[in-house]
Design a protein around this motif. Structure first.
Motif, short mmCIF file in Angstrom:
data_model
loop_
_atom_site.label_atom_id
_atom_site.label_comp_id
_atom_site.label_asym_id
_atom_site.label_seq_id
_atom_site.Cartn_x
_atom_site.Cartn_y
_atom_site.Cartn_z
N THR A 55 6.93 0.19 -13.34
CA THR A 55 7.06 -1.14 -12.76
C THR A 55 8.31 -1.27 -11.91
N VAL A 56 9.45 -0.86 -12.45
CA VAL A 56 10.72 -0.98 -11.73
C VAL A 56 10.69 -0.15 -10.45
N VAL A 57 10.19 1.07 -10.55
CA VAL A 57 10.15 1.95 -9.37
C VAL A 57 9.17 1.42 -8.34
N PHE A 58 8.03 0.89 -8.78
CA PHE A 58 7.08 0.32 -7.82
C PHE A 58 7.71 -0.82 -7.03
N PHE A 59 8.41 -1.73 -7.72
CA PHE A 59 9.03 -2.84 -7.01
C PHE A 59 10.18 -2.37 -6.12
N ALA A 60 10.91 -1.35 -6.53
CA ALA A 60 11.95 -0.80 -5.67
C ALA A 60 11.34 -0.20 -4.40
N PHE A 61 10.26 0.56 -4.55
CA PHE A 61 9.57 1.11 -3.38
C PHE A 61 9.03 -0.01 -2.51
N TRP A 62 8.48 -1.04 -3.13
CA TRP A 62 7.89 -2.14 -2.36
C TRP A 62 8.97 -2.86 -1.55
N ILE A 63 10.11 -3.13 -2.17
CA ILE A 63 11.19 -3.81 -1.46
C ILE A 63 11.70 -2.96 -0.30
N LEU A 64 11.89 -1.67 -0.54
CA LEU A 64 12.38 -0.79 0.52
C LEU A 64 11.40 -0.70 1.69
N THR A 65 10.12 -0.59 1.39
CA THR A 65 9.15 -0.52 2.48
C THR A 65 8.95 -1.87 3.16
N MET A 66 9.17 -2.98 2.43
CA MET A 66 9.13 -4.30 3.08
C MET A 66 10.29 -4.46 4.05
N VAL A 67 11.46 -3.96 3.69
CA VAL A 67 12.60 -4.01 4.60
C VAL A 67 12.29 -3.22 5.87
N SER A 68 11.69 -2.06 5.69
CA SER A 68 11.32 -1.24 6.85
C SER A 68 10.31 -1.97 7.73
N SER A 69 9.29 -2.55 7.13
CA SER A 69 8.28 -3.29 7.90
C SER A 69 8.88 -4.53 8.56
N ALA A 70 9.79 -5.20 7.88
CA ALA A 70 10.42 -6.39 8.45
C ALA A 70 11.26 -6.02 9.67
N LEU A 71 11.99 -4.91 9.60
CA LEU A 71 12.77 -4.48 10.76
C LEU A 71 11.86 -4.12 11.92
N THR A 72 10.74 -3.48 11.63
CA THR A 72 9.78 -3.16 12.69
C THR A 72 9.23 -4.42 13.32
N LEU A 104 0.83 -1.21 0.00
CA LEU A 104 0.00 0.00 0.00
C LEU A 104 0.86 1.26 0.00
N VAL A 105 1.91 1.27 0.81
CA VAL A 105 2.79 2.44 0.87
C VAL A 105 3.53 2.61 -0.45
N ALA A 106 3.99 1.52 -1.05
CA ALA A 106 4.68 1.60 -2.34
C ALA A 106 3.75 2.18 -3.41
N GLY A 107 2.50 1.78 -3.40
CA GLY A 107 1.54 2.35 -4.36
C GLY A 107 1.34 3.83 -4.14
N GLY A 108 1.22 4.24 -2.89
CA GLY A 108 1.07 5.66 -2.58
C GLY A 108 2.31 6.46 -2.96
N LEU A 109 3.49 5.92 -2.65
CA LEU A 109 4.72 6.60 -3.03
C LEU A 109 4.85 6.76 -4.54
N GLU A 110 4.48 5.72 -5.26
CA GLU A 110 4.58 5.80 -6.72
C GLU A 110 3.64 6.87 -7.27
N MET A 111 2.42 6.93 -6.74
CA MET A 111 1.50 7.97 -7.20
C MET A 111 2.03 9.36 -6.89
N LEU A 112 2.60 9.53 -5.71
CA LEU A 112 3.14 10.82 -5.31
C LEU A 112 4.34 11.21 -6.17
N VAL A 113 5.28 10.29 -6.36
CA VAL A 113 6.49 10.60 -7.13
C VAL A 113 6.15 10.89 -8.58
N PHE A 114 5.32 10.07 -9.20
CA PHE A 114 5.06 10.25 -10.62
C PHE A 114 3.98 11.29 -10.89
N ALA A 115 3.40 11.86 -9.87
CA ALA A 115 2.58 13.05 -10.06
C ALA A 115 3.47 14.26 -10.27
#
Length: 97
Positions: free
Chosen positions: A49-66, A15-26
């Motif tokens: 596509t590439v940026v969405f998966f990059a955002f998703w991986i980065l936010t998954m790392v953050s969630s995993a650490l939490t 969800l966060v990756a989707g929101g970030l992508e909408m914000l960045v590409f706006a």
């Protein structure tokens, strides 16, 4: 339990990756992006596509650490093997009982 934890990590990150992508590409046009002074060799959809998966991986790392930091010491130190199948050295440690 691990599948539930995986969903605690993956779904909010999605969800966060989707929101970030909408914000960045706006604000940024994918065709104006350059990599080391050269235009990207990807179409708009490819960049999205590439940026969405990059955002998703980065936010998954953050969630995993939490999630890791939220685990109790008991969850981290328990012996994952049933008592009758434990090796001899695991039977001797009090944290496995």
């Amino acid at each position: 339990m691990w599948t539930q934890r995986l969903m605690w990590i993956a779904w909010p990150a999605f969800l966060v990756a989707g929101g970030l992508e909408m914000l960045v590409f706006a604000l940024v046009d994918p065709e104006d992006l350059h990599w080391f002074g050269h235009p990207l060799g990807l179409s708009r959809s490819g960049v999205y596509t590439v940026v969405f998966f990059a955002f998703w991986i980065l936010t998954m790392v953050s969630s995993a650490l939490t999630t890791l930091l939220a685990m109790s010491p008991f969850e981290l130190n328990r012996c994952p093997v049933p008592e009758h199948d434990r090796p001899d050295d695991c039977r001797k440690t009090p944290s496995c009982s």
